[in-house]
Design an enzyme around this catalytic site. Structure first.
Site: not given
Ligand code: 6MZ
Length: 378
Positions: A23, A75, A109, A237, A240
């Site tokens: 994860h 981003h 993506p 997820h 949370e």
């Molecule tokens: C939920 C999370 C997260 O996809 O751009 N992301 N989603 N809970 C969390 N707990 C802290 N941490 C990260 O990586 C960033 C994206 O991962 C998800 C969110 O959508 C975040 O924008 P990528 O590689």
């Protein structure tokens, strides 16, 4: 911080222990140094002011809300295909240096017409990063002395010391595509179909993530159900934030893995335990974002003691200033697990990967060797 000798040994053992990470969000693993570099470049061309963002980037403790604000900034800074490839490569190198032998990265993506990026071209950029490191990235391993131990007698001196320089093994990397909770029914479906189409390239499943306060489970259900119908693994997820209706629906969906599960009511907890669905535990993330008050009361302990399948993960090591080795150290120091138990925990996680059977067997062999070396050294 000064560590005692015993603690130092434990830190080293956690570092060298072969590990399985299931994860980790690609953009959450970005090195803060790279983020600063990218922000500086934008500052120079007048697109943003570095002074506004420096503190945000370097801050260690952040609420869940602040986390998602930082993701929005990340981003903005990572729209270039070349940067995506570089982040992927660096992230894999970082996990390899922590003795991760199997890594399931996940990423959402992105589609951005302004820079000519489609979801497919984004994924291709990530895959290019994986390929760049996939050619047998050397791994300094916990059990690097394996050959020597097998070949030698008990007279061998300080095997661990001599093994430090020896490199064996490699990191195996697979990818999950994430659906962001902000996405539409169509957007979610596009991601799942893309993942399915590109499965021969190492994409092994789907993740549902994003700000847990946004979006409705029903939006993603058609895409997730479609994935399930193809036999394509799904990780969600879950809990949370408190959301009993959604948790019920997620448990009823029976995903292949669940992340977090911080807010479960008693009845949901029982259902989770009965279900046997593996849980991805992200200690530091849960503490930093205040999902759980302290490590001592973290539900890892209840899951572990109930013999429920769990895997120790980082979530976003770049955001939460942690490493997978540090997460194992926290588990050991707060819950009293010894090195052989940590190794067993890590080995068990092979069962919960979305890897094919051949790779699982390869990983199992690797862990068997590690156990053997550990026995020799105890
Ligand atoms: C939920 C999370 C997260 O996809 O751009 N992301 N989603 N809970 C969390 N707990 C802290 N941490 C990260 O990586 C960033 C994206 O991962 C998800 C969110 O959508 C975040 O924008 P990528 O590689």
């Amino acid at each position: 911080m000064m560590l005692e000798a015993g603690e130092e040994r434990l830190v080293r053992a956690c570092q060298r222990l072969p590990k399985v990470e299931l994860h980790a969000h690609l953009n959450g693993c970005i090195r803060p140094s790279l983020l600063l570099e990218l922000a500086e470049e934008r500052d120079i061309v007048g697109q943003l002011s570095l002074s506004d963002f420096k503190d945000v980037i370097l801050k260690e403790d952040r609420s869940l809300e602040e986390c998602f604000k930082l993701f929005a900034l990340i981003h903005i800074l990572t729209t270039d295909h070349g940067i995506i490839t570089r982040i992927t490569k660096e992230v894999i190198e970082d996990f390899a240096s922590e003795s991760v032998v199997y890594l399931e990265l996940r990423t959402t993506p992105k589609h951005n017409e302004k820079v000519g990026m489609s979801k497919r071209s984004y994924v291709e950029a990530v895959l290019a990063g994986i390929r760049a490191t996939d050619a047998a990235f050397p791994l300094e391993s916990f059990f690097a002395c394996e050959e020597k131990i097998c070949a030698s007698s008990a007279t061998m001196e300080t095997p661990n010391h001599r093994c430090d320089e020896k490199k064996i093994g490699r990191i195996h990397v697979r990818l999950l595509l994430s659906i962001d909770r902000r996405e539409s029914v169509e957007g979610a479906m596009e991601t799942v179909r893309l993942a399915w189409e590109m499965r021969h390239l190492g994409i092994v499943g789907i993740d549902l993530s994003g700000d847990p306060c946004i979006g409705d489970w029903k939006t993603f259900l058609p895409a997730l159900t479609w994935a399930k119908e193809q036999g394509f693994p799904v990780a969600l997820h879950c809990a949370e934030v408190p959301n009993p209706t959604e948790v019920e629906a997620m448990l009823a969906f029976r995903p292949d893995r669940l992340g977090h599960v911080c807010f479960l009511e008693d009845s949901e907890w029982s259902k989770l335990l009965t279900s046997g669905i593996p849980v991805e535990v992200c200690l530091t993330s849960n503490i930093r974002t205040n999902r759980v008050q302290s490590i001592e009361v973290h539900h890892f302990s209840a899951l572990y003691n109930a013999n429920h399948p769990v895997v120790i993960c980082t979530d976003d090591p770049g955001i939460f200033s942690t490493t997978i080795s540090r997460e194992y150290f926290l588990i050991a120091s707060h819950f009293g697990l010894k090195v052989p138990e940590l190794l067993h925990l890590s080995k068990k996680a092979i069962d919960f990967t979305f890897a094919d059977e051949k790779l699982k067997k390869t990983l199992l062999r690797l862990f068997d060797q590690a156990e053997y070396v550990l026995d020799c050294n105890l």
